[in-house]
Design an enzyme around this catalytic site. Structure first.
Site, PDB file in Angstrom:
ATOM      1  N   PRO A 182       0.828  -1.208   0.000  1.00  0.00           N
ATOM      2  CA  PRO A 182       0.000   0.000   0.000  1.00  0.00           C
ATOM      3  C   PRO A 182       0.860   1.255   0.000  1.00  0.00           C
ATOM      4  O   PRO A 182       1.940   1.295   0.602  1.00  0.00           O
ATOM      5  CB  PRO A 182      -0.791  -0.117   1.305  1.00  0.00           C
ATOM      6  CG  PRO A 182       0.092  -0.921   2.201  1.00  0.00           C
ATOM      7  CD  PRO A 182       0.835  -1.881   1.307  1.00  0.00           C
ATOM      8  N   GLY A 183       0.379   2.293  -0.668  1.00  0.00           N
ATOM      9  CA  GLY A 183       1.077   3.573  -0.679  1.00  0.00           C
ATOM     10  C   GLY A 183       0.125   4.708  -0.342  1.00  0.00           C
ATOM     11  O   GLY A 183       0.081   5.200   0.779  1.00  0.00           O
ATOM     12  N   ARG A 184      -0.688   5.098  -1.338  1.00  0.00           N
ATOM     13  CA  ARG A 184      -1.623   6.208  -1.157  1.00  0.00           C
ATOM     14  C   ARG A 184      -2.499   6.026   0.088  1.00  0.00           C
ATOM     15  O   ARG A 184      -2.747   6.989   0.823  1.00  0.00           O
ATOM     16  CB  ARG A 184      -2.511   6.307  -2.401  1.00  0.00           C
ATOM     17  CG  ARG A 184      -3.501   7.464  -2.383  1.00  0.00           C
ATOM     18  CD  ARG A 184      -4.603   7.263  -3.417  1.00  0.00           C
ATOM     19  NE  ARG A 184      -4.095   6.889  -4.713  1.00  0.00           N
ATOM     20  CZ  ARG A 184      -3.792   7.732  -5.689  1.00  0.00           C
ATOM     21  NH1 ARG A 184      -3.965   9.023  -5.502  1.00  0.00           N
ATOM     22  NH2 ARG A 184      -3.340   7.288  -6.846  1.00  0.00           N
ATOM     23  N   CYS A 205       3.542  29.639 -15.204  1.00  0.00           N
ATOM     24  CA  CYS A 205       3.114  30.142 -16.521  1.00  0.00           C
ATOM     25  C   CYS A 205       2.612  29.006 -17.415  1.00  0.00           C
ATOM     26  O   CYS A 205       3.242  28.670 -18.436  1.00  0.00           O
ATOM     27  CB  CYS A 205       4.260  30.898 -17.188  1.00  0.00           C
ATOM     28  SG  CYS A 205       4.535  32.510 -16.454  1.00  0.00           S
ATOM     29  N   TYR A 247       1.700  11.419  -3.750  1.00  0.00           N
ATOM     30  CA  TYR A 247       1.917  11.843  -5.140  1.00  0.00           C
ATOM     31  C   TYR A 247       1.844  13.357  -5.313  1.00  0.00           C
ATOM     32  O   TYR A 247       1.361  13.861  -6.308  1.00  0.00           O
ATOM     33  CB  TYR A 247       0.919  11.133  -6.077  1.00  0.00           C
ATOM     34  CG  TYR A 247       1.055   9.645  -6.004  1.00  0.00           C
ATOM     35  CD1 TYR A 247       2.170   8.996  -6.519  1.00  0.00           C
ATOM     36  CD2 TYR A 247       0.089   8.869  -5.371  1.00  0.00           C
ATOM     37  CE1 TYR A 247       2.318   7.620  -6.413  1.00  0.00           C
ATOM     38  CE2 TYR A 247       0.223   7.491  -5.262  1.00  0.00           C
ATOM     39  CZ  TYR A 247       1.347   6.878  -5.787  1.00  0.00           C
ATOM     40  OH  TYR A 247       1.489   5.521  -5.679  1.00  0.00           O
TER      41      TYR A 247
END
Length: 424
Positions: A285-287, A353, A381
Site C-alpha cells: 500500500p502507498g496512497r 506560466c 503523489y
C-alpha cells in the site's frame, strides 16, 4: 467538533473555526514556516496502517510501504519504526530506505525498467525480492546476479487483465498497460525463470492500479493469480509468497473505498477457502497510508475577477501539487480560518506560466488576499512528484506528532537547485 466530511478526520479537525492537525493549529505552522508548506500527521499515518496490521494478525504477512507515494525520509522513518518493509521502483529509492535506517532485507524492487547498475546495487545490499515484469528482465537479472556471485530472489508480476475502474493513467493491470506478464504467458515465464542459474523463484505478484474504490477488482485478480499458482506448482515450480500489490483508494471528495481491514477480510476468506491461507503474504500500500495524512498550506496572493471566471491565485502551484494537472484530480481546498463573509466561486490557480496550473475548479471560498488555505489529501503523489519548473524551490515539509512539529525537509533555495550546474 470534527467535521465528518473532512479528509483526514479525526487527525484533521475544525476547532472554533480554525483548522487543526492533531493538537496544532495549521495557521500557526503557516506563520512559522511559510508557504507553500506540506504538513503531515504521524498519527494519521499510523492510523491508516493499523487496519492492515489488524487484518494480518496471526498471519505470515508483511506490509511493504509503496514509497513512490511519498519518499520523504521522515515519512519512511515512521513506517520503518512501525515494522513496515518497503516497495521501491528505483535504485535511488533503495538509497532512501537505507538512509531512513531500514534494512534492505525488507525491500521489494518493482518496476518495468530496472538497470543493471540498480540490479547490482540491490543484490549487493541483499533485498528481499525483485518483482520482475518481462522475460528479458529475467535474463538480464540472472546475468547480473551471476556476475556478482549472487542468486537473485524473484517474483514475477502478472497482468491479470482486470479493470480497476480508476483513471487510465493509474490503471496497471489491463492488457494495454506496460506492466507485468500477460496471463497466458505466465507459466512459460516461470519455467524459464526456474531454469536460469542466477535466479531463485520465490513468489508471484500483481498490482492492478491505484485509487481503487471497490472490492470486485481485487477478488477477480486474486482468483486469476491463484489459478496461475496452481498451474505453476503443478509444473514443478514452488511459489513461497503471494504479493497483492496495493492500490486501495482514499476519500478525496466523497469517495467510498472499503476499509483496509474489511477488504482483507474478504481476500483472506477467499484465500482460506481455496487452501492458500497459510502462504506468506505481502502487500504494497502507498496512497492509502499517506494520502489523507498530509495537506499543503498555501497563501492567497490575489483575487482576480474575470468576465467568465474568478481566479483565486495562491502561492502553491502545479510543481508542488501536480495531480490536478496530470490526472484532473480533485482535492478539497479549505480556508484555515473561517470568515463570515459570503463565498465567491473561484478557479484556484498557481503562479506557474501554464494554463494547466490549476489546483481546483469552481470552488466556493470566502477568502481575502493574505489568507491561508489547505489543499487537503496531499500526502501522496504531491511532494514525491514535485518539480522545480519555473525555478521554483520545492516546499518545506513538517511532520506533526501531537503538539510537536518536526521539520523533515527544509525549503529549497535557488542555490540548492543550481549547485550541480556549471557555466561554460
Amino acid at each position: 467538533m470534527t467535521s465528518p466530511t473532512l479528509p483526514g478526520a479525526p487527525y484533521f479537525s475544525r476547532r472554533d473555526g480554525q483548522l487543526f492537525v492533531e493538537e496544532m493549529a495549521l495557521s500557526a505552522l503557516a506563520a512559522q514556516h511559510g508557504t507553500p508548506l506540506f504538513v503531515y500527521s504521524k498519527a494519521a499515518m499510523l492510523g491508516a496502517l493499523a487496519p492492515y496490521q489488524r487484518a494480518f494478525a496471526g498471519r505470515d504477512a508483511q506490509v511493504h510501504y509503496a514509497m513512490k507515494a511519498n519518499s520523504s525520509l521522515g515519512v519512511l522513518q515512521v513506517f520503518a519504526q512501525a515494522g513496515c518493509g518497503f516497495d521501491i521502483v528505483s535504485g535511488g529509492e533503495l538509497r532512501r530506505v537505507l538512509a531512513a535506517g531500514a534494512p534492505a532485507s525488507k525491500v521489494i524492487f518493482s518496476g518495468v525498467g530496472k538497470t543493471r547498475d540498480e540490479m547490482r546495487f540491490a543484490l549487493q545490499e541483499g533485498i528481499a525480492c525483485f518483482n520482475v515484469e518481462s522475460e528479458a528482465e529475467l535474463d538480464v537479472l540472472s546475468e547480473v546476479a551471476l556476475s556478482c556471485g549472487k542468486v537473485a530472489p524473484v517474483s514475477i508480476r502478472i497482468n491479470p487483465n482486470v479493470d480497476p475502474q480508476t483513471h487510465p493513467y493509474i490503471s496497471t493491470g489491463l492488457k494495454g498497460n506496460k506492466f507485468g506478464i500477460a496471463h497466458d504467458e505466465t507459466l512459460s515465464c516461470y519455467l524459464h525463470a526456474a531454469s536460469l542459474p542466477g535466479l531463485q523463484v520465490v513468489g508471484i505478484d500483481f498490482h492492478i492500479g491505484s485509487q481503487i474504490t471497490s472490492t470486485g477488482p481485487y477478488l477477480d485478480a486474486l482468483d486469476k493469480m491463484l489459478d496461475l499458482v496452481q498451474a505453476i506448482e503443478a509444473a514443478g515450480v514452488p511459489i513461497h509468497h503471494l504479493d497483492f500489490g496495493g492500490g486501495l483508494g482514499i476519500d478525496y471528495n466523497g469517495d467510498t473505498p472499503p476499509a483496509a481491514d474489511a477488504l482483507w477480510a474478504l481476500l483472506l476468506a477467499r484465500l482460506d477457502a481455496r487452501g492458500f491461507g497459510a502462504r506468506r503474504l505481502m502487500i504494497e500500500p502507498g496512497r492509502s497510508l499517506v494520502g489523507n495524512a498530509g495537506v499543503c498550506l498555501s497563501e492567497v496572493l490575489y483575487l482576480k475577477p474575470g468576465e467568465q471566471k474568478n481566479f483565486c491565485i495562491i502561492d502553491a502551484a502545479m510543481n508542488d501539487l501536480p495531480r490536478p494537472a496530470m490526472y484532473q484530480a480533485f482535492h478539497q481546498i479549505l480556508p484555515l480560518a473561517l470568515r463570515t463573509a459570503a463565498s465567491t466561486v473561484y478557479d484556484v490557480v498557481g503562479p506557474v506560466c501554464e494554463s494547466g496550473d490549476w489546483i481546483g475548479r469552481d470552488r466556493a471560498l470566502a477568502v481575502q488576499a493574505g489568507d491561508h488555505v489547505a489543499v487537503m489529501s496531499a500526502g501522496a503523489y504531491c511532494m514525491s512528484m514535485a518539480s522545480n519548473y519555473n525555478t521554483r524551490g520545492r516546499a518545506a515539509e513538517v511532520l506533526v506528532d501531537g503538539d510537536q512539529a518536526h521539520i523533515i525537509r527544509e525549503r529549497e533555495t535557488a542555490q540548492d537547485q543550481m549547485r550541480a550546474e556549471r557555466l561554460l
